[in-house]
Design an enzyme around this catalytic site. Structure first.
Site, PDB file in Angstrom:
ATOM      1  N   LYS A 265       0.831  -1.222   0.000  1.00 15.68           N
ATOM      2  CA  LYS A 265       0.000   0.000   0.000  1.00 15.68           C
ATOM      3  C   LYS A 265       0.854   1.257   0.000  1.00 15.68           C
ATOM      4  CE  LYS A 265      -1.757   1.693   4.036  1.00 15.68           C
ATOM      5  NZ  LYS A 265      -1.603   3.127   4.294  1.00 15.68           N
ATOM      6  N   ASN A 266       1.804   1.312   0.934  1.00 17.39           N
ATOM      7  CA  ASN A 266       2.529   2.577   1.099  1.00 17.39           C
ATOM      8  C   ASN A 266       3.529   2.837  -0.027  1.00 17.39           C
ATOM      9  OD1 ASN A 266       0.997   3.193   3.289  1.00 17.39           O
ATOM     10  ND2 ASN A 266       2.512   2.595   4.824  1.00 17.39           N
TER      11      ASN A 266
ATOM     12  N   ARG B 122      -3.531  10.877   3.810  1.00 16.92           N
ATOM     13  CA  ARG B 122      -2.206  11.395   4.121  1.00 16.92           C
ATOM     14  C   ARG B 122      -1.307  11.402   2.877  1.00 16.92           C
ATOM     15  NH1 ARG B 122       0.351  14.685   7.623  1.00 16.92           N
ATOM     16  NH2 ARG B 122       2.535  14.124   7.751  1.00 16.92           N
TER      17      ARG B 122
ATOM     18  N   CYS C 270      -5.123   8.652   8.836  1.00 24.16           N
ATOM     19  CA  CYS C 270      -5.478   8.055  10.128  1.00 24.16           C
ATOM     20  C   CYS C 270      -5.097   9.025  11.238  1.00 24.16           C
ATOM     21  CB  CYS C 270      -4.745   6.732  10.313  1.00 24.16           C
ATOM     22  SG  CYS C 270      -5.457   5.386   9.368  1.00 24.16           S
TER      23      CYS C 270
ATOM     24  N   ARG D  41       0.001  15.402  12.829  1.00 20.20           N
ATOM     25  CA  ARG D  41       0.701  14.898  11.636  1.00 20.20           C
ATOM     26  C   ARG D  41       1.199  16.083  10.822  1.00 20.20           C
ATOM     27  NH1 ARG D  41      -1.896   9.427   9.320  1.00 20.20           N
ATOM     28  NH2 ARG D  41       0.252   9.255   8.607  1.00 20.20           N
ATOM     29  N   PRO D  42       2.308  16.672  11.271  1.00 20.82           N
ATOM     30  CA  PRO D  42       2.811  17.891  10.622  1.00 20.82           C
ATOM     31  C   PRO D  42       3.437  17.605   9.258  1.00 20.82           C
ATOM     32  CG  PRO D  42       4.310  17.181  12.361  1.00 20.82           C
ATOM     33  CD  PRO D  42       3.184  16.198  12.352  1.00 20.82           C
ATOM     34  N   ILE D  43       3.618  18.672   8.453  1.00 13.37           N
ATOM     35  CA  ILE D  43       4.350  18.507   7.183  1.00 13.37           C
ATOM     36  C   ILE D  43       5.528  19.489   7.114  1.00 13.37           C
ATOM     37  CG2 ILE D  43       2.450  17.513   5.824  1.00 13.37           C
ATOM     38  CD1 ILE D  43       2.136  20.336   4.540  1.00 13.37           C
TER      39      ILE D  43
ATOM     40  N   ASP E 223       3.568   0.500  12.293  1.00 11.70           N
ATOM     41  CA  ASP E 223       2.342  -0.005  11.665  1.00 11.70           C
ATOM     42  C   ASP E 223       2.039  -1.455  12.051  1.00 11.70           C
ATOM     43  OD1 ASP E 223       2.051   2.453  10.524  1.00 11.70           O
ATOM     44  OD2 ASP E 223       2.889   1.885   8.578  1.00 11.70           O
TER      45      ASP E 223
ATOM     46  N   ARG F  52      -9.355   0.129   3.874  1.00  9.32           N
ATOM     47  CA  ARG F  52      -8.457   1.100   3.218  1.00  9.32           C
ATOM     48  C   ARG F  52      -7.138   0.448   2.852  1.00  9.32           C
ATOM     49  NH1 ARG F  52      -8.265   7.140   5.593  1.00  9.32           N
ATOM     50  NH2 ARG F  52      -6.706   7.271   3.990  1.00  9.32           N
TER      51      ARG F  52
HETATM   52  N1  EPU Z   1       6.866  14.272  11.321  1.00  9.29           N
HETATM   53  C1  EPU Z   1       7.206  15.577  11.605  1.00  9.29           C
HETATM   54  N2  EPU Z   1       7.244  16.479  10.568  1.00  9.29           N
HETATM   55  C2  EPU Z   1       6.953  16.135   9.290  1.00  9.29           C
HETATM   56  C3  EPU Z   1       6.619  14.791   9.017  1.00  9.29           C
HETATM   57  C4  EPU Z   1       6.577  13.890  10.054  1.00  9.29           C
HETATM   58  O1  EPU Z   1       7.455  15.934  12.745  1.00  9.29           O
HETATM   59  O2  EPU Z   1       7.006  16.993   8.411  1.00  9.29           O
HETATM   60  C5  EPU Z   1       6.836  13.294  12.419  1.00  9.29           C
HETATM   61  C6  EPU Z   1       5.444  12.692  12.609  1.00  9.29           C
HETATM   62  O3  EPU Z   1       4.656  13.494  13.453  1.00  9.29           O
HETATM   63  C7  EPU Z   1       5.766  11.338  13.202  1.00  9.29           C
HETATM   64  C8  EPU Z   1       7.102  10.978  12.564  1.00  9.29           C
HETATM   65  O4  EPU Z   1       7.640  12.191  12.049  1.00  9.29           O
HETATM   66  O5  EPU Z   1       5.940  11.457  14.592  1.00  9.29           O
HETATM   67  C9  EPU Z   1       7.032   9.967  11.444  1.00  9.29           C
HETATM   68  O6  EPU Z   1       6.118  10.409  10.450  1.00  9.29           O
HETATM   69  P1  EPU Z   1       6.298  10.026   8.903  1.00  9.29           P
HETATM   70  O7  EPU Z   1       6.381  11.276   8.145  1.00  9.29           O
HETATM   71  O8  EPU Z   1       7.396   9.030   8.778  1.00  9.29           O
HETATM   72  O9  EPU Z   1       4.919   9.308   8.589  1.00  9.29           O
HETATM   73  P2  EPU Z   1       4.042   9.423   7.284  1.00  9.29           P
HETATM   74  O10 EPU Z   1       4.909   9.570   6.092  1.00  9.29           O
HETATM   75  O11 EPU Z   1       2.949  10.401   7.491  1.00  9.29           O
HETATM   76  C10 EPU Z   1       4.097   6.871   6.775  1.00  9.29           C
HETATM   77  C11 EPU Z   1       3.087   5.779   6.567  1.00  9.29           C
HETATM   78  C12 EPU Z   1       2.414   5.453   7.891  1.00  9.29           C
HETATM   79  C13 EPU Z   1       3.486   5.050   8.904  1.00  9.29           C
HETATM   80  C14 EPU Z   1       4.574   6.134   9.012  1.00  9.29           C
HETATM   81  C15 EPU Z   1       5.729   5.721   9.887  1.00  9.29           C
HETATM   82  C16 EPU Z   1       2.364   6.136   4.309  1.00  9.29           C
HETATM   83  C17 EPU Z   1       1.281   6.573   3.380  1.00  9.29           C
HETATM   84  N3  EPU Z   1       2.092   6.223   5.602  1.00  9.29           N
HETATM   85  O12 EPU Z   1       3.368   7.986   7.259  1.00  9.29           O
HETATM   86  O13 EPU Z   1       1.601   4.318   7.612  1.00  9.29           O
HETATM   87  O14 EPU Z   1       2.896   4.880  10.174  1.00  9.29           O
HETATM   88  O15 EPU Z   1       5.086   6.421   7.704  1.00  9.29           O
HETATM   89  O16 EPU Z   1       6.315   4.549   9.427  1.00  9.29           O
HETATM   90  O17 EPU Z   1       3.422   5.697   3.894  1.00  9.29           O
HETATM   91  C18 EPU Z   1      -0.238   2.884   7.860  1.00  9.29           C
HETATM   92  O18 EPU Z   1       0.112   2.310   6.815  1.00  9.29           O
HETATM   93  O19 EPU Z   1      -1.098   2.424   8.650  1.00  9.29           O
HETATM   94  C19 EPU Z   1       0.376   4.167   8.197  1.00  9.29           C
HETATM   95  C20 EPU Z   1      -0.172   5.029   9.021  1.00  9.29           C
END
Ligand code: EPU
Length: 429
Positions: free
Chosen positions: A22-23, A93, A117, A122-124, A305, A397
């Site tokens: 998926k990811n 996301r 989720c 969930r900052p960017i 995850d 999902r």
């Molecule tokens: N974070 C920041 N700033 C940012 C981005 C992230 O502080 O700009 C922090 C987040 O708050 C979190 C950490 O960094 O504490 C990790 O977040 P990450 O960005 O790695 O997560 P993501 O890219 O939003 C993906 C997966 C998630 C999985 C996480 C961690 C996808 C679409 N989603 O999310 O998958 O939990 O990486 O491995 O790839 C799932 O599949 O159920 C799922 C939620």
């Protein structure tokens, strides 16, 4: 309302085939925006998140053709406008990847702020940091994030936190930038390597994906490609844990055992037999489950995850286990539901203390997100009696045909439709 109904305590035997990741799919599909040709993507998982991201691209003008159940063709040449403001974008996301891909192609993007989720903030900020390093500016207005730049110029990007999304977005924005970009403290998840391989198959020049230092030499254009997505590490892990929780002997096929090492190691520590083959993994559980401590970490650590699923298994272990969530702030929402099934788990901040019980007892429960839902399915398979799970939309999902796959290995699980109850509200006294 649709629900899953699970008659628990049936041992699982047989073979189950894992779908595409998926990811990886939700990153690779938007990455096709950067290509000048037709992208044929194989091993696509048949799940709602993929359908949504494909529809978002289609609404933007892309040609999308589902050739068969697992093969998708995408041609994005007719996307003229780098704006994605559809309702679906806000709820996913991975739609943040549209920012990097559109910026990379049009030097401009406008995308609804992403949701996904709900397990904490969930900052960017790190995504934006990557774009800014390449020369882009950004603003947020009316729920839309705008990024733009006259030119994108390769740069050194240091990530303050290890972020899958920010690493992917920085790669997408840098792949056609002028000069060389390095991403330090990059995430190393298998789907990052898969995205880099996909882009390289179109003519990109990315090295180091899978390490914490990724180098991207910008190229002028990317051609079309045919590419096969890797198997889903988390779906595989979920079936491994399901087999351990229910007991039995299950061969999980179409996996990359290397991606599953952290999960395999924990199952072995718990007394489960795990045998690795070239592209399959066998899980046998006959005896008791031993307690064990788990801390989630970015790859190659134990994946966040898989945290809810392993907690469901540890709830029937001998002794007390500690689960430490170090990636997300609030990923223990499902614990109340497990406790409704007789688990004894207390949560303090990012730590769950799980006192193993001899067995779980079926109860009506609700999924609060995708992996929380997977944990409840696992709990239901292990529990005595009939468990019903509501809000299965979250589970669907991310898990292709979970009912069919579990049924094929002997689980008694059904998806049923129950008309919503009409609640009569008594008149005010
Ligand atoms: N974070 C920041 N700033 C940012 C981005 C992230 O502080 O700009 C922090 C987040 O708050 C979190 C950490 O960094 O504490 C990790 O977040 P990450 O960005 O790695 O997560 P993501 O890219 O939003 C993906 C997966 C998630 C999985 C996480 C961690 C996808 C679409 N989603 O999310 O998958 O939990 O990486 O491995 O790839 C799932 O599949 O159920 C799922 C939620």
């Amino acid at each position: 309302m649709e629900k899953f109904v699970i008659e628990g305590q049936r041992k699982l035997y047989g073979e189950v085939k894992v779908s595409g990741a998926k990811n990886a799919a939700v990153a690779i599909i938007p990455a096709a925006i950067l290509s000048d040709g037709l992208c044929r993507i194989e091993n696509i998982p048949n799940i709602n998140d993929v359908t949504i991201i494909a529809h978002i691209l289609e609404d933007m003008g892309a040609y999308i053709n589902m050739v068969d159940k697992t093969t998708l063709e995408i041609d994005t040449k007719n996307i003229k406008n780098p704006i994605a403001e559809y309702d679906a974008v806000r709820h996913m996301r991975a739609s943040s990847y549209l920012l990097g891909a559109l910026l990379g192609r049009f030097h401009r993007a406008e995308v609804s702020l992403p949701g996904g989720c709900d397990f904490g903030v969930r900052p960017i900020d790190q995504h934006l940091k990557g774009f800014m390093a390449l020369g882009a500016s950004h603003s947020v207005e009316g729920g839309m994030v705008q990024v733009s730049s006259q030119r994108l110029i390769g740069a050194d990007i240091y990530m303050d936190v290890v972020s899958v999304g920010a690493t992917i977005n920085s790669i997408l924005a840098a792949v056609k930038a002028e000069g060389t970009t390095t991403i330090e403290n990059a995430a190393k998840e298998p789907h990052i390597v898969d995205l880099a391989n996909f882009l390289n198959s179109m003519g990109a020049d990315i090295s180091g994906a899978g390490t914490d230092s990724i180098k991207i030499k910008g190229v002028k254009s990317l051609s079309g490609t045919t590419y096969t997505i890797i198997p889903d590490q988390i779906e595989a892990g979920t079936y491994m844990v399901a087999a351990a929780a229910a007991g039995g002997d299950v061969l999980i096929k179409n996996v990359i055992p290397k991606h599953l090492e952290s999960i395999t190691a924990k199952l072995i520590e718990m007394g489960v037999t795990v045998k690795e083959y070239d592209d399959s993994i066998r899980v046998v559980r006959t005896g008791a489950i031993n307690k064990c401590n788990v801390k989630t970490m970015p790859h190659p650590g134990f994946p966040t995850d898989m945290q809810p699923q392993i907690a469901a298994l540890l709830s029937i272990a001998n002794g007390t286990s500690i689960v430490n969530e170090s990636v997300w702030d609030n990923r223990f929402k499902y614990i109340d539901e497990l406790n409704r099934m007789g688990a004894k788990i207390s949560v303090d901040g990012k730590v769950a203390v799980i006192e193993g019980v001899p067995e779980l007892l079926a109860a009506p429960v609700k999924a609060s997100d995708l992996r929380a839902g997977a944990a409840l399915v696992i709990a239901g398979l292990a529990a005595r009696g009939t468990t019903t799970i509501e809000d299965i939309k979250y589970i669907e999902r991310g898990y292709e045909d979970i009912v069919g796959k579990l049924s094929s290995i002997g689980a008694n699980i059904k998806k049923v439709y129950v008309p919503d109850e009409v609640v009569s509200i008594p008149k005010a006294l």
